[in-house]
Design an enzyme around this catalytic site. Sequence first.
Site, PDB file in Angstrom:
ATOM      1  N   GLU A   1       3.924  -5.026   7.609  1.00  0.00           N
ATOM      2  CA  GLU A   1       3.002  -4.049   8.214  1.00  0.00           C
ATOM      3  C   GLU A   1       3.291  -3.787   9.682  1.00  0.00           C
ATOM      4  O   GLU A   1       3.123  -2.679  10.179  1.00  0.00           O
ATOM      5  CB  GLU A   1       1.550  -4.530   8.064  1.00  0.00           C
TER       6      GLU A   1
ATOM      7  N   GLY B   1       0.605  -5.166   1.213  1.00  0.00           N
ATOM      8  CA  GLY B   1      -0.549  -5.316   0.328  1.00  0.00           C
ATOM      9  C   GLY B   1      -0.175  -5.970  -0.994  1.00  0.00           C
ATOM     10  O   GLY B   1      -1.011  -6.617  -1.632  1.00  0.00           O
TER      11      GLY B   1
ATOM     12  N   GLU C   1      -0.307  -9.503  -0.232  1.00  0.00           N
ATOM     13  CA  GLU C   1      -1.716  -9.860   0.011  1.00  0.00           C
ATOM     14  C   GLU C   1      -2.481  -9.970  -1.311  1.00  0.00           C
ATOM     15  O   GLU C   1      -3.325 -10.849  -1.485  1.00  0.00           O
ATOM     16  CB  GLU C   1      -2.362  -8.824   0.937  1.00  0.00           C
TER      17      GLU C   1
ATOM     18  N   ALA D   1       0.845  -1.197   0.000  1.00  0.00           N
ATOM     19  CA  ALA D   1       0.000   0.000   0.000  1.00  0.00           C
ATOM     20  C   ALA D   1       0.883   1.250   0.000  1.00  0.00           C
ATOM     21  O   ALA D   1       2.035   1.203   0.428  1.00  0.00           O
ATOM     22  CB  ALA D   1      -0.892  -0.012   1.228  1.00  0.00           C
TER      23      ALA D   1
HETATM   24  C1  LIG Z   1      -4.954  -0.375   4.220  1.00  0.00           C
HETATM   25  C2  LIG Z   1      -3.611  -0.525   4.791  1.00  0.00           C
HETATM   26  C3  LIG Z   1      -2.902  -1.673   4.191  1.00  0.00           C
HETATM   27  C4  LIG Z   1      -1.586  -1.767   4.291  1.00  0.00           C
HETATM   28  C5  LIG Z   1      -0.844  -2.843   3.717  1.00  0.00           C
HETATM   29  C6  LIG Z   1       0.542  -2.391   3.242  1.00  0.00           C
HETATM   30  O1  LIG Z   1       0.911  -2.762   2.187  1.00  0.00           O
HETATM   31  S1  LIG Z   1       1.440  -1.365   4.199  1.00  0.00           S
HETATM   32  C7  LIG Z   1       2.937  -1.155   3.276  1.00  0.00           C
HETATM   33  C8  LIG Z   1       3.805  -2.352   3.410  1.00  0.00           C
HETATM   34  N1  LIG Z   1       4.998  -2.174   2.642  1.00  0.00           N
HETATM   35  C9  LIG Z   1       6.144  -1.850   3.188  1.00  0.00           C
HETATM   36  O2  LIG Z   1       6.262  -1.660   4.376  1.00  0.00           O
HETATM   37  C10 LIG Z   1       7.301  -1.726   2.233  1.00  0.00           C
HETATM   38  C11 LIG Z   1       8.047  -0.474   2.505  1.00  0.00           C
HETATM   39  N2  LIG Z   1       9.116  -0.288   1.559  1.00  0.00           N
HETATM   40  C12 LIG Z   1      10.290  -0.939   1.651  1.00  0.00           C
HETATM   41  O3  LIG Z   1      10.515  -1.792   2.474  1.00  0.00           O
HETATM   42  C13 LIG Z   1      11.355  -0.533   0.691  1.00  0.00           C
HETATM   43  O4  LIG Z   1      11.064   0.761   0.266  1.00  0.00           O
HETATM   44  C14 LIG Z   1      11.461  -1.443  -0.554  1.00  0.00           C
HETATM   45  C15 LIG Z   1      10.132  -1.609  -1.254  1.00  0.00           C
HETATM   46  C16 LIG Z   1      12.009  -2.809  -0.126  1.00  0.00           C
HETATM   47  C17 LIG Z   1      12.464  -0.797  -1.562  1.00  0.00           C
HETATM   48  O5  LIG Z   1      13.677  -0.551  -0.878  1.00  0.00           O
HETATM   49  P1  LIG Z   1      14.825   0.343  -1.560  1.00  0.00           P
HETATM   50  O6  LIG Z   1      15.945   0.382  -0.575  1.00  0.00           O
HETATM   51  O7  LIG Z   1      15.078  -0.125  -2.911  1.00  0.00           O
HETATM   52  O8  LIG Z   1      14.227   1.790  -1.724  1.00  0.00           O
HETATM   53  P2  LIG Z   1      13.701   2.822  -0.644  1.00  0.00           P
HETATM   54  O9  LIG Z   1      13.324   2.163   0.607  1.00  0.00           O
HETATM   55  O10 LIG Z   1      14.667   3.938  -0.549  1.00  0.00           O
HETATM   56  O11 LIG Z   1      12.346   3.334  -1.314  1.00  0.00           O
HETATM   57  C18 LIG Z   1      12.365   4.039  -2.562  1.00  0.00           C
HETATM   58  C19 LIG Z   1      11.301   5.094  -2.514  1.00  0.00           C
HETATM   59  O12 LIG Z   1      10.024   4.468  -2.482  1.00  0.00           O
HETATM   60  C20 LIG Z   1       9.278   4.932  -1.361  1.00  0.00           C
HETATM   61  N3  LIG Z   1       8.453   3.828  -0.885  1.00  0.00           N
HETATM   62  C21 LIG Z   1       8.841   2.574  -0.666  1.00  0.00           C
HETATM   63  N4  LIG Z   1       7.811   1.823  -0.299  1.00  0.00           N
HETATM   64  C22 LIG Z   1       6.737   2.616  -0.307  1.00  0.00           C
HETATM   65  C23 LIG Z   1       5.357   2.414  -0.022  1.00  0.00           C
HETATM   66  N5  LIG Z   1       4.884   1.225   0.324  1.00  0.00           N
HETATM   67  N6  LIG Z   1       4.554   3.473  -0.121  1.00  0.00           N
HETATM   68  C24 LIG Z   1       4.996   4.675  -0.491  1.00  0.00           C
HETATM   69  N7  LIG Z   1       6.303   4.938  -0.782  1.00  0.00           N
HETATM   70  C25 LIG Z   1       7.145   3.908  -0.693  1.00  0.00           C
HETATM   71  C26 LIG Z   1      10.336   5.354  -0.367  1.00  0.00           C
HETATM   72  O13 LIG Z   1       9.832   6.263   0.564  1.00  0.00           O
HETATM   73  C27 LIG Z   1      11.373   5.954  -1.273  1.00  0.00           C
HETATM   74  O14 LIG Z   1      10.893   7.238  -1.619  1.00  0.00           O
HETATM   75  P3  LIG Z   1      11.900   8.429  -1.881  1.00  0.00           P
HETATM   76  O15 LIG Z   1      11.032   9.611  -2.130  1.00  0.00           O
HETATM   77  O16 LIG Z   1      12.746   8.012  -3.051  1.00  0.00           O
HETATM   78  O17 LIG Z   1      12.710   8.564  -0.624  1.00  0.00           O
END
Ligand SMILES: CC/C=C/CC(=O)SCCNC(=O)CCNC(=O)[C@H](O)C(C)(C)COP(=O)(O)OP(=O)(O)OC[C@H]1O[C@@H](n2cnc3c(N)ncnc32)[C@H](O)[C@@H]1OP(=O)(O)O
Length: 719
Positions: free
Chosen positions: A123, A100, A103, A61
């Site tokens: 999460e 998500g 999921e 998400a």
């Molecule tokens: C209704 C509620 C339901 C919720 C279910 C969910 O899905 S909650 C979200 C669960 N997902 C996560 O927790 C994943 C979070 N992200 C990561 O672990 C890492 O970003 C990654 C996907 C493994 C990629 O890692 P990497 O080191 O390659 O890059 P960055 O961490 O630096 O991320 C790059 C940019 O992307 C942004 N970002 C990453 N994930 C998300 C996300 N889920 N939503 C929004 N934005 C995300 C991150 O902030 C970085 O942004 P920049 O602007 O470049 O800093």
Amino acid sequence: MARYTRLTEPIALITLNNPPVNALSSAVRSGIVDSVSQALKDDQVKAVVFCGENRMFSGGADIKEFSGSMSGPPLVRMIHSIEASEKLMVAAIEGVALGGGLELALGCHYRVANTKARLGLPEVTLGFLPGAGGTQRLPRLTGITAALELITTGRQISAQEALQLGIVDQVTEGNAVQAAMELALSVIGQPLNPRRLSLRPPVWSADVDSVCEVALARVKQHSRGAMAPVACVQAVRAAAMLPYSKGMEKERQLMDTLFRSSQARALQYAFFAQRNAGKWSLPNGARWNNTKARDVQRVGVIGLGTMGRGIAVSLVKAGLSVVALESDAKQLESGKKAVTAMLQRDAQRRGVGSPLHLLTFALSFHQLKDVDLVIEAVFEDMNLKKRVFSDLCKVLRAGTLICTNTSGLNVDELAKVTDRQHLVVGMHFFAPAHVMKLLEVVYGSRSSPEAVAVAMALGKRIQKVCVAVGNCPGFVGNRMLKLYMDQSLYLLEEGATPEQVDQALEEFGFAMGIFKVADLSGLDVGWRVRKASGLIGPDIDPVNPSRWRLGQRYCPLPDMLCQQGRFGQKTGRGWYLYNSPGSKEAKPDPEILNFLEDYRLKYGITPQRISSQEVIERCAFSLANEGFRILEDGIAAGPEDIDVIYLFGYGWPRHRGGPMFYASQVGLSVVLEKMEHYHRIHPDVPSLEPSRLLRRLVAEGSPPIQQWRNHIKNLHSQL
Ligand SMILES: CC/C=C/CC(=O)SCCNC(=O)CCNC(=O)[C@H](O)C(C)(C)COP(=O)(O)OP(=O)(O)OC[C@H]1O[C@@H](n2cnc3c(N)ncnc32)[C@H](O)[C@@H]1OP(=O)(O)O
């Protein structure tokens, strides 16, 4: 935001398209719903394959959406309709399938993953649970034990492990979309009900209760006071006891409580703060995105004590070539043994080849002549470091950077003895350096933006969370720590015991209270620093030491403990008692309680009853108050950087966001009022005086933490 492609076979491809991680934003979810409905309407389409743009399935998400009002198709309903669809749905996972994203894949009837893909339900690290059916579908695939472990830790697993756990049906070294299409073609027409996880019965077994009890005890111990891991256990337990629809109700109830909790807000703040820390900026306008870092391949490490060893290990593990230098053969030999053993153990654990060929050991500075960067990690002594720096300048190439691993010495003073002040930067590693994630990169007044860029890039390469900070005694972390330690000591003087203070801090969420940490680090370390800085000297009466030094209140208790040889764990006695030197289990020591009572009597202090609330207020608010001063002084670029330093270097509980975030949550006016109160009672502690920035922010209506940078900018422009 989701691209629909009709392929020649009876297959439609839905590509999630929201770079960089194809987060399931409202627009992506709308795109998926529209694309699925298009596929369902097309009689020629018999199967749908889901994939992500740029070989990245989905990072889950869109976390940015959580702070606003959520719009667009709900994830739960979208995934349910995918699973319920009469057409075959297959997920082709490349890159990551997280939260998500996973999921969504669990809602598909089959899952194919590329060997390099990583899967997980993180999460819990954001303060909630996999609330789109993840807590109910995953256990129905893997069983309770594995699901509990994955969901309560948020651990990411490899495609191979996912295959073993039954989470994916196939792993391919090639293109996952191609493999998913082939799999789809081979199973089209087969019944889908057995593939619908929501139709499976609860995964009950006779030992469910005991398995859940063990998991609960583990999460309570690991993440003190965090709500989400406990809720994750409760939700997974429901998957074992209840039919799917009832389990989903439980998941939703728990999610509703967690989603808007202050812990979830803190954890989501920490997620973005960590990523923002890499986007450094200097007061002169140089930034991460306007400064180029030149490449570093060969690094010199000077000094193979505890810090130097950890630093060398981190560098080699990241594939850098290292020349490790010691001043005499005996120290070199013991450093060599230790570093080699650490690297071999690590390679064995990870099942990779030994990287020892990247390592050279040296006794002469001349062997550093070809390195691109040097990290000096000798003893924390300004004169010694200065000698090393001037010797280095005689052998290094003109453009080689010199970094000093120091926990608080003046980087400018050191740079002055070199022929390249612009290429000198501080690198404050935390012990043990190969384990601890934090790295403070300290820019001096002459450090060039390029030098900062190189140090930040190197830190990132060795997988540290790097924060650029300005040069002042203790930088950010230790400058704040001093006031936190001072308050803890004053609390002892006033009536508290070490275990009372530690218990309050541990209940707040710290993994270890400050006195246990002090015993672990060794009380002699600070004693040496205080001696070197003139706080302890021959003019101080060792029996009745003064409680007043350099014009303010001073607590001589740690010095008195050191005089008794109580250095902490290493001597078996410190603030606590240990079974033997080096043992880790801290026990309250009646001798310390008597010692504190005698001390109070000697100095005429009437002991007070100290509440846990007072412990937290005086420790946490003092940290934040100094954090505000650090922002005022321009030593940190924003409150997020300070919080990241405390989260990754000082054990601040992540579900409380960091000291600055905590202050913002408690309310700045409350913090101000409390600081004024404690300063009134303790006028001999100047650091308790509320900082100018805190007062100003309160006067300006206590803006949210995200807006503090603008207020700080205005403050600086008026100075
Ligand atoms: C209704 C509620 C339901 C919720 C279910 C969910 O899905 S909650 C979200 C669960 N997902 C996560 O927790 C994943 C979070 N992200 C990561 O672990 C890492 O970003 C990654 C996907 C493994 C990629 O890692 P990497 O080191 O390659 O890059 P960055 O961490 O630096 O991320 C790059 C940019 O992307 C942004 N970002 C990453 N994930 C998300 C996300 N889920 N939503 C929004 N934005 C995300 C991150 O902030 C970085 O942004 P920049 O602007 O470049 O800093």
